[in-house]
Design a protein around this motif. Structure first.
Motif, PDB file in Angstrom:
ATOM      1  N   TRP A  36      31.748  49.126  60.903  1.00 21.43           N
ATOM      2  CA  TRP A  36      32.223  48.008  60.086  1.00 21.43           C
ATOM      3  C   TRP A  36      33.484  48.411  59.317  1.00 21.43           C
ATOM      4  O   TRP A  36      34.486  47.678  59.316  1.00 21.43           O
ATOM      5  CB  TRP A  36      31.110  47.619  59.124  1.00 21.43           C
ATOM      6  N   ALA A  37      33.429  49.575  58.683  1.00 18.18           N
ATOM      7  CA  ALA A  37      34.556  50.008  57.851  1.00 18.18           C
ATOM      8  C   ALA A  37      35.780  50.383  58.669  1.00 18.18           C
ATOM      9  O   ALA A  37      36.909  50.051  58.303  1.00 18.18           O
ATOM     10  CB  ALA A  37      34.126  51.198  56.982  1.00 18.18           C
ATOM     11  N   HIS A  38      35.552  51.082  59.767  1.00 20.30           N
ATOM     12  CA  HIS A  38      36.671  51.689  60.491  1.00 20.30           C
ATOM     13  C   HIS A  38      37.128  50.899  61.700  1.00 20.30           C
ATOM     14  O   HIS A  38      38.228  51.158  62.218  1.00 20.30           O
ATOM     15  CB  HIS A  38      36.299  53.113  60.898  1.00 20.30           C
ATOM     16  N   SER A  39      36.319  49.930  62.167  1.00 13.46           N
ATOM     17  CA  SER A  39      36.735  49.104  63.301  1.00 13.46           C
ATOM     18  C   SER A  39      36.813  47.623  62.943  1.00 13.46           C
ATOM     19  O   SER A  39      37.865  47.003  63.070  1.00 13.46           O
ATOM     20  CB  SER A  39      35.770  49.287  64.482  1.00 13.46           C
ATOM     21  N   TYR A  40      35.715  47.050  62.451  1.00 12.61           N
ATOM     22  CA  TYR A  40      35.693  45.599  62.264  1.00 12.61           C
ATOM     23  C   TYR A  40      36.639  45.147  61.158  1.00 12.61           C
ATOM     24  O   TYR A  40      37.366  44.152  61.326  1.00 12.61           O
ATOM     25  CB  TYR A  40      34.267  45.109  61.989  1.00 12.61           C
ATOM     26  N   LEU A  41      36.656  45.847  60.034  1.00  7.73           N
ATOM     27  CA  LEU A  41      37.596  45.459  58.969  1.00  7.73           C
ATOM     28  C   LEU A  41      39.047  45.558  59.432  1.00  7.73           C
ATOM     29  O   LEU A  41      39.809  44.587  59.291  1.00  7.73           O
ATOM     30  CB  LEU A  41      37.374  46.304  57.722  1.00  7.73           C
ATOM     31  N   PRO A  42      39.506  46.691  59.980  1.00  9.30           N
ATOM     32  CA  PRO A  42      40.921  46.761  60.377  1.00  9.30           C
ATOM     33  C   PRO A  42      41.289  45.858  61.549  1.00  9.30           C
ATOM     34  O   PRO A  42      42.402  45.316  61.585  1.00  9.30           O
ATOM     35  CB  PRO A  42      41.131  48.240  60.721  1.00  9.30           C
ATOM     36  N   VAL A  43      40.388  45.677  62.515  1.00  5.37           N
ATOM     37  CA  VAL A  43      40.715  44.794  63.638  1.00  5.37           C
ATOM     38  C   VAL A  43      40.836  43.349  63.162  1.00  5.37           C
ATOM     39  O   VAL A  43      41.753  42.625  63.570  1.00  5.37           O
ATOM     40  CB  VAL A  43      39.668  44.942  64.764  1.00  5.37           C
ATOM     41  N   LEU A  44      39.924  42.921  62.288  1.00  2.93           N
ATOM     42  CA  LEU A  44      40.037  41.554  61.760  1.00  2.93           C
ATOM     43  C   LEU A  44      41.259  41.406  60.860  1.00  2.93           C
ATOM     44  O   LEU A  44      41.871  40.333  60.806  1.00  2.93           O
ATOM     45  CB  LEU A  44      38.759  41.172  61.012  1.00  2.93           C
ATOM     46  N   ASP A  45      41.651  42.474  60.160  1.00  7.48           N
ATOM     47  CA  ASP A  45      42.868  42.413  59.355  1.00  7.48           C
ATOM     48  C   ASP A  45      44.097  42.291  60.248  1.00  7.48           C
ATOM     49  O   ASP A  45      45.048  41.573  59.918  1.00  7.48           O
ATOM     50  CB  ASP A  45      42.966  43.662  58.476  1.00  7.48           C
ATOM     51  N   LEU A  46      44.064  42.960  61.390  1.00  8.98           N
ATOM     52  CA  LEU A  46      45.145  42.827  62.363  1.00  8.98           C
ATOM     53  C   LEU A  46      45.232  41.385  62.857  1.00  8.98           C
ATOM     54  O   LEU A  46      46.329  40.797  62.929  1.00  8.98           O
ATOM     55  CB  LEU A  46      44.886  43.781  63.530  1.00  8.98           C
ATOM     56  N   VAL A  47      44.095  40.795  63.192  1.00  8.95           N
ATOM     57  CA  VAL A  47      44.080  39.404  63.637  1.00  8.95           C
ATOM     58  C   VAL A  47      44.619  38.489  62.541  1.00  8.95           C
ATOM     59  O   VAL A  47      45.371  37.539  62.808  1.00  8.95           O
ATOM     60  CB  VAL A  47      42.662  38.992  64.049  1.00  8.95           C
ATOM     61  N   ARG A  48      44.250  38.781  61.283  1.00  5.83           N
ATOM     62  CA  ARG A  48      44.742  37.962  60.166  1.00  5.83           C
ATOM     63  C   ARG A  48      46.261  37.979  60.095  1.00  5.83           C
ATOM     64  O   ARG A  48      46.896  36.930  59.881  1.00  5.83           O
ATOM     65  CB  ARG A  48      44.156  38.474  58.849  1.00  5.83           C
ATOM     66  N   ARG A  49      46.854  39.156  60.285  1.00  3.30           N
ATOM     67  CA  ARG A  49      48.317  39.228  60.219  1.00  3.30           C
ATOM     68  C   ARG A  49      48.971  38.402  61.324  1.00  3.30           C
ATOM     69  O   ARG A  49      49.967  37.702  61.090  1.00  3.30           O
ATOM     70  CB  ARG A  49      48.772  40.694  60.291  1.00  3.30           C
ATOM     71  N   PHE A  50      48.416  38.441  62.512  1.00  4.86           N
ATOM     72  CA  PHE A  50      48.962  37.617  63.589  1.00  4.86           C
ATOM     73  C   PHE A  50      48.752  36.133  63.298  1.00  4.86           C
ATOM     74  O   PHE A  50      49.626  35.306  63.583  1.00  4.86           O
ATOM     75  CB  PHE A  50      48.314  37.988  64.922  1.00  4.86           C
ATOM     76  N   ALA A  51      47.597  35.786  62.728  1.00  4.00           N
ATOM     77  CA  ALA A  51      47.341  34.390  62.373  1.00  4.00           C
ATOM     78  C   ALA A  51      48.340  33.911  61.323  1.00  4.00           C
ATOM     79  O   ALA A  51      48.847  32.781  61.407  1.00  4.00           O
ATOM     80  CB  ALA A  51      45.909  34.229  61.863  1.00  4.00           C
ATOM     81  N   ASP A  52      48.624  34.753  60.333  1.00  2.78           N
ATOM     82  CA  ASP A  52      49.579  34.388  59.290  1.00  2.78           C
ATOM     83  C   ASP A  52      50.983  34.173  59.859  1.00  2.78           C
ATOM     84  O   ASP A  52      51.786  33.429  59.293  1.00  2.78           O
ATOM     85  CB  ASP A  52      49.627  35.470  58.207  1.00  2.78           C
ATOM     86  N   GLU A  53      51.270  34.825  60.984  1.00  7.82           N
ATOM     87  CA  GLU A  53      52.569  34.654  61.649  1.00  7.82           C
ATOM     88  C   GLU A  53      52.586  33.439  62.575  1.00  7.82           C
ATOM     89  O   GLU A  53      53.620  33.147  63.193  1.00  7.82           O
ATOM     90  CB  GLU A  53      52.910  35.905  62.458  1.00  7.82           C
ATOM     91  N   GLY A  54      51.451  32.760  62.678  1.00  7.24           N
ATOM     92  CA  GLY A  54      51.384  31.592  63.547  1.00  7.24           C
ATOM     93  C   GLY A  54      51.183  31.926  65.009  1.00  7.24           C
ATOM     94  O   GLY A  54      51.347  31.041  65.870  1.00  7.24           O
ATOM     95  N   ARG A  55      50.805  33.168  65.312  1.00  6.02           N
ATOM     96  CA  ARG A  55      50.616  33.571  66.707  1.00  6.02           C
ATOM     97  C   ARG A  55      49.314  32.981  67.253  1.00  6.02           C
ATOM     98  O   ARG A  55      48.296  32.943  66.562  1.00  6.02           O
ATOM     99  CB  ARG A  55      50.565  35.101  66.820  1.00  6.02           C
ATOM    100  N   ARG A  56      49.339  32.540  68.498  1.00  5.34           N
ATOM    101  CA  ARG A  56      48.169  32.005  69.174  1.00  5.34           C
ATOM    102  C   ARG A  56      47.833  32.846  70.402  1.00  5.34           C
ATOM    103  O   ARG A  56      48.706  33.497  70.972  1.00  5.34           O
ATOM    104  CB  ARG A  56      48.403  30.548  69.600  1.00  5.34           C
ATOM    105  N   ASP A  57      46.568  32.810  70.794  1.00  5.37           N
ATOM    106  CA  ASP A  57      46.124  33.494  72.018  1.00  5.37           C
ATOM    107  C   ASP A  57      46.561  34.949  72.045  1.00  5.37           C
ATOM    108  O   ASP A  57      47.103  35.436  73.040  1.00  5.37           O
ATOM    109  CB  ASP A  57      46.647  32.760  73.250  1.00  5.37           C
ATOM    110  N   VAL A  58      46.281  35.665  70.954  1.00  8.87           N
ATOM    111  CA  VAL A  58      46.710  37.059  70.845  1.00  8.87           C
ATOM    112  C   VAL A  58      45.783  37.979  71.631  1.00  8.87           C
ATOM    113  O   VAL A  58      46.246  38.887  72.330  1.00  8.87           O
ATOM    114  CB  VAL A  58      46.751  37.488  69.360  1.00  8.87           C
ATOM    115  N   LEU A  59      44.484  37.762  71.521  1.00  2.86           N
ATOM    116  CA  LEU A  59      43.525  38.604  72.226  1.00  2.86           C
ATOM    117  C   LEU A  59      42.222  37.854  72.401  1.00  2.86           C
ATOM    118  O   LEU A  59      41.977  36.826  71.759  1.00  2.86           O
ATOM    119  CB  LEU A  59      43.305  39.935  71.509  1.00  2.86           C
ATOM    120  N   THR A  60      41.386  38.381  73.278  1.00  2.00           N
ATOM    121  CA  THR A  60      40.065  37.826  73.521  1.00  2.00           C
ATOM    122  C   THR A  60      39.049  38.753  72.872  1.00  2.00           C
ATOM    123  O   THR A  60      39.024  39.950  73.164  1.00  2.00           O
ATOM    124  CB  THR A  60      39.796  37.694  75.020  1.00  2.00           C
TER     125      THR A  60
END
Length: 500
Positions: A36-60
């Motif tokens: 949770w600490a070392h994978s799920y938090l940072p991966v979801l934070d990465l997704v958040r940054r792409f979402a904030d940039e308006g990116r779509r269909d970044v990963l599955t």
């Protein structure tokens, strides 16, 4: 087609078996909280940054129902919050203990910053659990979500009625958590038996993953399976194994943080890999700057590998082609400390190199659909067959699970009043059927723990089956005790397993 180099899909499979209340260290809840600490938090934070940039269909992103249940569970949320606070305290202790060593002191400071960031992220974004976060990224189109059966069973070894029940329940669970059913699934362990596509179609599943050899290596497009409209995508092993294979991959580089070496006095990992044959006591201290330089090299290498692969496939087939690279989410951060930074690096660098980065859904929209195929029995495990889950080492477990399924079908409830005792019995049986237990035994990874877990849930099923129809205080108390420990799916209704 756009005239680009071709299309790349990153697929991440997020899964852990049900761990709350079943041990702490080294296998048990600690496994959940580290991931949770070392994978799920940072991966979801990465997704958040792409979402904030308006990116779509970044990963599955695949998320198994049993993992989602843990990341939403009130007990797990409280315990993980405590774990994060303890992580920060351990870093403070390390800073004191290592104050005479500049490299280790800097490492302790970095650990403290990471723990503080994780605590802030968790307290501000995760207060209501995982599902509200996930739903926002699904609704915005930043990711495509894959679902799966309830407790991640190896489907080819299930009675078709149990298989259908587990998958239907898993899709319903995801729909309850995020508001919509996923169109695709990550079939547990990429396990497939001929004909399963018919059951997938009946449950509304439109696409799933298989390993590359199931398609005889022809993973340059998706394919409908058999006579169905269900589509399979194959992992491109030439590209995927560049990162992680049974023998080698980027995470084993000498400059990366070593997963296995602990400073047990502070509960941190202070060493770099140094060398595959170097004993833990002789490993060099971890230096983030060295790792960062190596990471940039591996981002560039992966991008070059993808581009070269797409060009070779285009030359062979005369059309733009598809590369699907698929991994366990837990590789990025938990196993490979630098993994989340590598993910962001490639997802930003690939478009700059002329590669379309999208989801499985996006790949179909781009036209990457080939001719129908008939798939063989397969998995992504050793040998690409079923041996990990159906081999000699686990023959007794396979026999026990087959017998358990028949007893499970025997307690399925007819339509009528819902029965909490029956529901809990079905939950225990599904937990016993998790594919993780056979995998851990075959791979000799905490095999004793895995055998104990499978046996414990089987015995609890039998105990509850024996209590059916009883309403005395002892039976009620025992049911309440087991539900407090193992109740990941409150909506599970044993009546749905009944077949007249």
């Amino acid at each position: 087609m756009s005239g680009s180099e071709g299309t790349f899909c990153l697929v991440l499979h997020s899964h852990l078996p049900w761990l709350p209340h079943h041990g702490r260290w080294p296998v048990g809840e600690e496994w959940l909280y580290q991931s949770w600490a070392h994978s799920y938090l940072p991966v979801l934070d990465l997704v958040r940054r792409f979402a904030d940039e308006g990116r779509r269909d970044v990963l599955t992103l695949g998320v198994t129902p049993v993992l989602a249940a843990q990341l939403d569970d009130p007990y797990c949320l409280r315990a993980f919050h405590d774990w994060l606070g303890d992580w920060r305290l351990r870093a403070e202790h390390a800073a004191t203990l290592w104050r005479g060593d500049g490299v280790l002191r800097s490492l302790a400071a970095e650990e403290h910053r990471a723990a503080t960031t994780a605590l802030t992220d968790f307290e501000t974004r995760w207060r209501h659990g995982f599902s509200p976060i996930l739903r926002s990224y699904v609704d915005s189109g930043t990711i495509e979500l894959l679902g799966g059966p309830l407790t991640h069973p190896f489907q080819p070894l299930l009675d078709p009625r149990v298989r259908s029940f587990a998958l239907r329940g898993g899709l319903a669970d995801t729909a309850q958590r995020i508001g919509s059913r996923p169109a695709g699934i990550w079939a547990p362990e990429c396990g497939y038996a001929p004909g399963m596509e018919t059951a997938y179609a009946a449950e509304g599943v439109e696409r799933f993953l298989v390993d590359g050899p199931a398609l005889h290596g022809d993973t340059s497009a998706a394919h409908t399976v058999g006579q169905s409209d269900v589509v399979c995508f194959g992992r491109d092993l030439e590209v995927t194994y560049r990162v992680w294979s049974p023998k080698a991959g980027y995470p084993g580089h000498a400059n990366y943080r070593d997963f296995h070496t602990w400073a047990h006095e502070v509960g941190l990992k202070p060493s770099r890999v140094t060398g595959q044959q170097v004993e833990p006591a002789d490993k060099a201290p971890y230096e983030p700057a060295l790792a960062a330089g190596t990471l940039r090299t591996h981002v560039a290498d992966f991008v070059d590998t993808v581009v070269a692969r797409l060009r070779s496939l285009k030359a062979r087939h005369g059309r733009e082609s598809l590369v699907v690279a698929a991994y366990d989410t837990e590789l990025f951060g938990h196993w490979w400390h630098e993994g989340p930074a590598w993910l962001e690096g490639i997802l930003r660098a690939l478009p700059e190199a002329g590669v379309r980065v999208t989801t499985l859904r996006g790949a179909l929209d781009a036209g990457h659909l080939g001719a129908p195929v008939d798939l063989p029995a397969s998995s992504w495990g050793s040998g690409k067959d079923w041996r990990v889950w159906d081999g000699e080492q686990v023959a007794d477990m396979v026999t026990a699970n087959s017998a358990l399924q028949q007893r499970l079908l025997g307690v399925a409830g007819r339509a009528g009043q819902r029965d909490a005792m029956r529901d809990q019995a079905v939950s225990e049986a599904l937990l016993a059927l998790s594919s993780d237990w056979a995998f851990m035994v075959t791979k000799d990874s905490a095999a004793d723990y895995a055998r104990r877990r499978a046996l414990a849930h089987t015995e609890r099923f039998d105990e509850l089956a024996g209590l059916l129809g009883r309403e005395d205080p002892a039976a009620t108390a025992r049911l309440a005790e087991l539900r407090a420990q193992d109740s990941p799916f409150g909506h599970l209704d044993a009546r749905d397993l009944y077949f007249p």
